[in-house]
Design a protein around this motif. Structure first.
Motif: not given
Length: 453
Positions: A440-443, A99-101, A106-113, A93-96
């Motif tokens: 996320i801050k670094k990115k 990605v969400s930041s 996407a239509y279905i992103s990693p946040s949907a797990q 969920r942290k990786i997601a």
């Protein structure tokens, strides 16, 4: 053996001569070379690592930030990454979150797990849903490349199928450590291609490299297979489940996890039970019967077993699930179930590779008929409700169906490691959360610098 990692660790506490001496001995354990050559290699690695450590005194702080990573001080094994339990789900969920930041969507992103990711496109004025998925080889199948390739290919195709997409291509990423026999590459690829041939989905691209280049000694195989699928219908993602739906389950014979369990307990006859394409046959049966638009959700019973999948579905949808234990047990291949019981392994806590389908009751009867017609066993095992929790109905009552900290221990080493949640789990989660925010801050900062150039 990661010789670069060894040098980085030991240079902190030992003098350089001692580190070099110990490194020479480790190199000679793996390499059939003379002492002088090993000495040269050790000196080169130490020199390279010392050069990288100069970053600590480098005057440019932005360069330090670019090169270094945000340390969480939590190890992969400590929090159970890859062990398909509560810790693993948390890290995913942290990786997601990272990605969400981004500003991409996407239509279905990693946040949907979910099992795969989906983007929506348009071809000839028609909506097309493109699904992608990727799975890694089971870590304990490094010595059994054909089986590793076969099962990881099946896994990635499953992840595409359960999103309601028709698989059209596969690709592989293959990494073998420096001392590995090249034959492993061929055996792995043959395993992938066996699935490719059986289901008529071509392997079209890939990459082959060494694990860690010159820095990792040994013959460990690490690899992944990805798949791409397309559909004209919205994906059968978990979030589409509705209260009142029924839950169907096909018979599962397992994949990489069950194969690993069988091999490392000397129960080799069970391996053959895993060698099928029933999952993909079941998915195709739904497609060909025209039932896909009416099915609400599909998933494969893999990550942490039914306990893990039920947890992720309730987490994503806010709905509840009620299962009948006897019905579930009836959908585990008899030889596989017998092995799990003999080894005291929870069938609900390991990947049995069943196809789970969530659909309205009237649609479910047609799904059962379509899948039965292709020779795959299927049964109704439960229903969806609005309780927000997963329950298991047993002979002696009911219990909440929760994932363990790690999936059910299916090897002797896993039993030693255990599946009990560590006392400092909440502290670990806070540390991981902080590292996520730092990443996320670094990115964001690096994106801004590059964009403004």
């Amino acid at each position: 053996m990661d010789i670069e990692g060894f040098v980085r660790r030991t240079l902190k506490d030992e003098d350089e001569k001692t580190v070099q001496k110990n490194l020479i001995n480790k190199i000679l354990e793996y390499k059939d070379i003379d002492n002088e050559k090993a000495k040269e290699m050790a000196a080169a690695v130490i020199d390279e690592v010392k050069c990288t450590l100069k970053i600590d005194s480098y005057p440019d702080e932005s360069m330090k930030e670019l090169i270094k990573y945000p340390e969480s001080h939590v190890a992969m094994g400590e929090i159970g990454v890859g062990s398909r339990g509560a810790g693993d789900f948390f890290v995913h969920r942290k990786i997601a979150e990272i990605v969400s930041s981004t500003k991409s969507s996407a239509y279905i992103s990693p946040s949907a797990q979910d099992d795969g990711g989906v983007v929506k496109s348009e071809v000839d004025s028609k909506e097309v849903y493109i699904t992608t998925a990727v799975d890694g080889i089971h870590s304990r199948l490094s010595e059994y490349p054909f089986l590793g390739g076969f099962h990881v290919a099946r896994a990635t195709l499953r992840d595409v199928c359960v999103m309601g997409a028709d698989p059209i291509a596969m690709l592989s990423d293959l990494h073998l450590a420096d001392d590995g026999d090249v034959g492993k590459l061929f055996d792995f690829t043959a395993g992938v291609c066996a699935v490719s041939e059986l289901v008529d989905v071509p392997l079209v691209a890939g990459s082959t490299l060494r694990v860690g280049g010159d820095m990792v000694l040994g013959d460990r195989l690490v690899s992944a297979v990805g798949a791409v699928g397309i559909s004209q219908y919205p994906p059968t993602a978990r979030k589409r489940a509705e209260s009142g739906d029924v839950v169907l389950l096909t018979e599962g014979s397992g994949g990489g996890t069950i194969t690993t369990t069988a091999i490392y307990h000397g129960m080799f006859d069970v391996v053959w039970e895993t060698m099928d394409i029933n999952f993909i046959k079941s998915s195709e049966a739904i497609f060909k019967a025209g039932l896909l638009p009416e099915v609400h959700a599909m998933t494969d019973v893999t990550n942490g077993g039914l306990r893990g999948d039920a947890h992720e579905i309730t987490k994503t949808t806010g709905l509840g699930l009620t299962f009948y234990e006897d019905k579930i047990r009836g959908m585990v291949n008899p030889k596989v179930l017998d092995m799990l019981e003999k080894l005291d392994i929870d069938p609900l806590g390991v990947s049995v590779d069943s196809l789970m389908i969530i659909a309205p009751e009237d649609v479910a009867s047609n799904v059962k008929k379509a899948i039965s017609n292709v020779g795959v066993k299927i049964s109704e095992i439960g229903f969806v409700d609005d309780t927000g929790v997963s329950k298991l109905i047993k002979e002696d009552g009911e219990e909440e169906l929760k994932p363990l900290f790690r999936e059910a221990a299916y090897t002797k080493i896993k039993k030693i490691v255990g599946d009990i949640e560590p006392e400092d789990f909440d502290i670990m989660k806070d540390k991981v959360q902080n590292a996520t925010l730092e990443a996320i801050k670094k990115k964001d900062k690096i994106v801004k610098i590059i964009s403004e150039r």
